[in-house]
Design a protein around this motif. Structure first.
Motif, PDB file in Angstrom:
ATOM      1  N   ILE A   1      -8.951   3.812  12.083  1.00 55.37           N
ATOM      2  CA  ILE A   1      -7.496   3.639  12.184  1.00 55.37           C
ATOM      3  C   ILE A   1      -6.898   3.492  10.794  1.00 55.37           C
ATOM      4  CG2 ILE A   1      -5.662   2.154  13.087  1.00 55.37           C
ATOM      5  CD1 ILE A   1      -7.085   3.682  15.260  1.00 55.37           C
ATOM      6  N   ALA A   2      -7.579   2.788   9.911  1.00 54.39           N
ATOM      7  CA  ALA A   2      -7.080   2.602   8.548  1.00 54.39           C
ATOM      8  C   ALA A   2      -7.001   3.935   7.803  1.00 54.39           C
ATOM      9  CB  ALA A   2      -7.967   1.629   7.795  1.00 54.39           C
ATOM     10  N   VAL A   3      -8.000   4.769   7.978  1.00 55.60           N
ATOM     11  CA  VAL A   3      -7.998   6.072   7.295  1.00 55.60           C
ATOM     12  C   VAL A   3      -6.885   6.956   7.834  1.00 55.60           C
ATOM     13  CG1 VAL A   3      -9.332   8.177   6.950  1.00 55.60           C
ATOM     14  CG2 VAL A   3     -10.437   5.969   6.697  1.00 55.60           C
ATOM     15  N   VAL A   4      -6.709   6.982   9.145  1.00 53.05           N
ATOM     16  CA  VAL A   4      -5.633   7.788   9.735  1.00 53.05           C
ATOM     17  C   VAL A   4      -4.282   7.256   9.303  1.00 53.05           C
ATOM     18  CG1 VAL A   4      -4.546   8.419  11.928  1.00 53.05           C
ATOM     19  CG2 VAL A   4      -7.017   8.568  11.684  1.00 53.05           C
ATOM     20  N   ASP A   5      -4.125   5.943   9.290  1.00 48.23           N
ATOM     21  CA  ASP A   5      -2.885   5.320   8.825  1.00 48.23           C
ATOM     22  C   ASP A   5      -2.584   5.707   7.385  1.00 48.23           C
ATOM     23  OD1 ASP A   5      -1.062   3.875  10.207  1.00 48.23           O
ATOM     24  OD2 ASP A   5      -1.913   1.911   9.722  1.00 48.23           O
ATOM     25  N   TRP A   6      -3.591   5.605   6.534  1.00 44.71           N
ATOM     26  CA  TRP A   6      -3.414   5.905   5.116  1.00 44.71           C
ATOM     27  C   TRP A   6      -3.051   7.378   4.909  1.00 44.71           C
ATOM     28  CZ3 TRP A   6      -5.938   8.671   1.155  1.00 44.71           C
ATOM     29  CH2 TRP A   6      -5.584   8.303  -0.143  1.00 44.71           C
ATOM     30  N   LEU A   7      -3.710   8.267   5.626  1.00 45.79           N
ATOM     31  CA  LEU A   7      -3.409   9.693   5.492  1.00 45.79           C
ATOM     32  C   LEU A   7      -2.025  10.036   6.039  1.00 45.79           C
ATOM     33  CD1 LEU A   7      -6.859  11.257   6.364  1.00 45.79           C
ATOM     34  CD2 LEU A   7      -5.738  11.194   4.125  1.00 45.79           C
TER      35      LEU A   7
ATOM     36  N   CYS B   1       3.623  11.468   4.374  1.00 39.65           N
ATOM     37  CA  CYS B   1       5.050  11.117   4.291  1.00 39.65           C
ATOM     38  C   CYS B   1       5.480  10.904   2.842  1.00 39.65           C
ATOM     39  CB  CYS B   1       5.324   9.859   5.104  1.00 39.65           C
ATOM     40  SG  CYS B   1       5.162  10.069   6.862  1.00 39.65           S
ATOM     41  N   ASN B   2       4.640  10.261   2.073  1.00 40.03           N
ATOM     42  CA  ASN B   2       4.973  10.009   0.668  1.00 40.03           C
ATOM     43  C   ASN B   2       4.944  11.286  -0.168  1.00 40.03           C
ATOM     44  OD1 ASN B   2       5.564   7.274   0.775  1.00 40.03           O
ATOM     45  ND2 ASN B   2       3.413   6.731   0.709  1.00 40.03           N
ATOM     46  N   ILE B   3       4.081  12.221   0.176  1.00 41.47           N
ATOM     47  CA  ILE B   3       4.073  13.505  -0.532  1.00 41.47           C
ATOM     48  C   ILE B   3       5.410  14.206  -0.332  1.00 41.47           C
ATOM     49  CG2 ILE B   3       3.080  15.830  -0.477  1.00 41.47           C
ATOM     50  CD1 ILE B   3       0.351  14.489  -0.017  1.00 41.47           C
TER      51      ILE B   3
ATOM     52  N   ILE C   1      -6.375   1.788  -5.027  1.00 39.16           N
ATOM     53  CA  ILE C   1      -5.980   0.422  -4.669  1.00 39.16           C
ATOM     54  C   ILE C   1      -5.226   0.417  -3.344  1.00 39.16           C
ATOM     55  CG2 ILE C   1      -4.497  -1.517  -5.327  1.00 39.16           C
ATOM     56  CD1 ILE C   1      -5.271  -0.946  -8.233  1.00 39.16           C
ATOM     57  N   SER C   2      -4.334   1.392  -3.142  1.00 39.77           N
ATOM     58  CA  SER C   2      -3.596   1.439  -1.878  1.00 39.77           C
ATOM     59  C   SER C   2      -4.539   1.670  -0.700  1.00 39.77           C
ATOM     60  CB  SER C   2      -2.527   2.530  -1.921  1.00 39.77           C
ATOM     61  OG  SER C   2      -3.089   3.815  -1.798  1.00 39.77           O
ATOM     62  N   PHE C   3      -5.554   2.492  -0.900  1.00 35.81           N
ATOM     63  CA  PHE C   3      -6.537   2.727   0.159  1.00 35.81           C
ATOM     64  C   PHE C   3      -7.331   1.449   0.434  1.00 35.81           C
ATOM     65  CE2 PHE C   3     -10.671   4.415   1.695  1.00 35.81           C
ATOM     66  CZ  PHE C   3     -10.196   5.009   2.860  1.00 35.81           C
ATOM     67  N   GLY C   4      -7.730   0.760  -0.611  1.00 34.06           N
ATOM     68  CA  GLY C   4      -8.467  -0.492  -0.445  1.00 34.06           C
ATOM     69  C   GLY C   4      -7.645  -1.562   0.250  1.00 34.06           C
ATOM     70  N   LEU C   5      -6.361  -1.658  -0.081  1.00 31.11           N
ATOM     71  CA  LEU C   5      -5.507  -2.643   0.561  1.00 31.11           C
ATOM     72  C   LEU C   5      -5.344  -2.357   2.049  1.00 31.11           C
ATOM     73  CD1 LEU C   5      -2.652  -3.156  -2.050  1.00 31.11           C
ATOM     74  CD2 LEU C   5      -4.361  -4.813  -1.332  1.00 31.11           C
ATOM     75  N   LEU C   6      -5.183  -1.092   2.385  1.00 34.98           N
ATOM     76  CA  LEU C   6      -5.013  -0.754   3.790  1.00 34.98           C
ATOM     77  C   LEU C   6      -6.301  -0.985   4.574  1.00 34.98           C
ATOM     78  CD1 LEU C   6      -2.577   0.167   5.344  1.00 34.98           C
ATOM     79  CD2 LEU C   6      -3.438   2.469   5.247  1.00 34.98           C
ATOM     80  N   ILE C   7      -7.434  -0.708   3.970  1.00 30.63           N
ATOM     81  CA  ILE C   7      -8.727  -0.958   4.640  1.00 30.63           C
ATOM     82  C   ILE C   7      -8.937  -2.455   4.821  1.00 30.63           C
ATOM     83  CG2 ILE C   7     -11.217  -0.833   4.258  1.00 30.63           C
ATOM     84  CD1 ILE C   7     -10.879   1.932   4.308  1.00 30.63           C
ATOM     85  N   ALA C   8      -8.514  -3.248   3.846  1.00 27.76           N
ATOM     86  CA  ALA C   8      -8.680  -4.694   3.950  1.00 27.76           C
ATOM     87  C   ALA C   8      -7.809  -5.287   5.062  1.00 27.76           C
ATOM     88  CB  ALA C   8      -8.346  -5.361   2.625  1.00 27.76           C
TER      89      ALA C   8
ATOM     90  N   SER D   1       0.827  -1.205   0.000  1.00 25.60           N
ATOM     91  CA  SER D   1       0.000   0.000   0.000  1.00 25.60           C
ATOM     92  C   SER D   1       0.866   1.263   0.000  1.00 25.60           C
ATOM     93  CB  SER D   1      -0.923  -0.008   1.213  1.00 25.60           C
ATOM     94  OG  SER D   1      -1.658   1.174   1.273  1.00 25.60           O
ATOM     95  N   ILE D   2       1.924   1.248   0.788  1.00 25.04           N
ATOM     96  CA  ILE D   2       2.831   2.406   0.841  1.00 25.04           C
ATOM     97  C   ILE D   2       3.536   2.586  -0.500  1.00 25.04           C
ATOM     98  CG2 ILE D   2       4.899   3.316   1.967  1.00 25.04           C
ATOM     99  CD1 ILE D   2       3.947   1.774   4.482  1.00 25.04           C
ATOM    100  N   PHE D   3       3.985   1.489  -1.092  1.00 28.40           N
ATOM    101  CA  PHE D   3       4.633   1.569  -2.400  1.00 28.40           C
ATOM    102  C   PHE D   3       3.669   2.090  -3.468  1.00 28.40           C
ATOM    103  CE2 PHE D   3       5.516  -0.421  -6.516  1.00 28.40           C
ATOM    104  CZ  PHE D   3       6.736   0.190  -6.793  1.00 28.40           C
ATOM    105  N   LEU D   4       2.435   1.628  -3.433  1.00 32.32           N
ATOM    106  CA  LEU D   4       1.443   2.093  -4.403  1.00 32.32           C
ATOM    107  C   LEU D   4       1.144   3.579  -4.224  1.00 32.32           C
ATOM    108  CD1 LEU D   4      -1.105  -0.835  -4.666  1.00 32.32           C
ATOM    109  CD2 LEU D   4       0.330   0.086  -6.472  1.00 32.32           C
ATOM    110  N   GLN D   5       1.132   4.050  -2.977  1.00 33.64           N
ATOM    111  CA  GLN D   5       0.944   5.477  -2.734  1.00 33.64           C
ATOM    112  C   GLN D   5       2.079   6.288  -3.345  1.00 33.64           C
ATOM    113  OE1 GLN D   5       0.666   6.443   1.368  1.00 33.64           O
ATOM    114  NE2 GLN D   5      -1.555   6.403   1.370  1.00 33.64           N
ATOM    115  N   THR D   6       3.310   5.828  -3.151  1.00 32.86           N
ATOM    116  CA  THR D   6       4.462   6.529  -3.703  1.00 32.86           C
ATOM    117  C   THR D   6       4.404   6.542  -5.229  1.00 32.86           C
ATOM    118  OG1 THR D   6       5.732   5.751  -1.809  1.00 32.86           O
ATOM    119  CG2 THR D   6       6.966   6.692  -3.634  1.00 32.86           C
ATOM    120  N   LEU D   7       4.063   5.401  -5.806  1.00 33.93           N
ATOM    121  CA  LEU D   7       3.917   5.316  -7.263  1.00 33.93           C
ATOM    122  C   LEU D   7       2.826   6.254  -7.755  1.00 33.93           C
ATOM    123  CD1 LEU D   7       4.542   3.790  -9.969  1.00 33.93           C
ATOM    124  CD2 LEU D   7       2.627   2.310  -9.349  1.00 33.93           C
TER     125      LEU D   7
END
Length: 90
Positions: free
Chosen positions: A63-69, A74-76, A49-56, A4-10
């Protein structure tokens, strides 16, 4: 979570390279319209997709939304620093 983190960076890299200014700074050429559309679509799909993976992976939605944000911010910063480094390193 690592995927998920890699997909966010991509996704952020694709979305920033879809802008003429950033693309010209990194690639040193003009951005074609078709490539701009492909980069935007790839960026937004990767973010979703990265958001969906983290929610899954996370049982609690809040917690998933805060984690993703948190990872998104950090990736920005990472992508912004990489674009600055690449444009200066001509």
């Amino acid at each position: 979570m690592l995927i998920s983190i890699f997909l966010q960076t991509l996704a952020l890299a694709c979305l920033s390279l879809a802008m003429d200014k950033h693309y010209n700074a990194v690639v040193h050429g003009a951005l074609a319209t078709k490539r701009k559309v492909v980069l935007r679509i790839l960026g937004w799909v990767s973010l979703l997709i990265s958001f969906g993976l983290l929610i899954a992976q996370q049982p609690l939605l809040a917690i998933a939304v805060v984690d993703w944000l948190a990872w998104l911010s950090c990736n920005i910063l990472l992508v912004a620093l990489l674009l600055c480094w690449k444009s200066v390193k001509r």
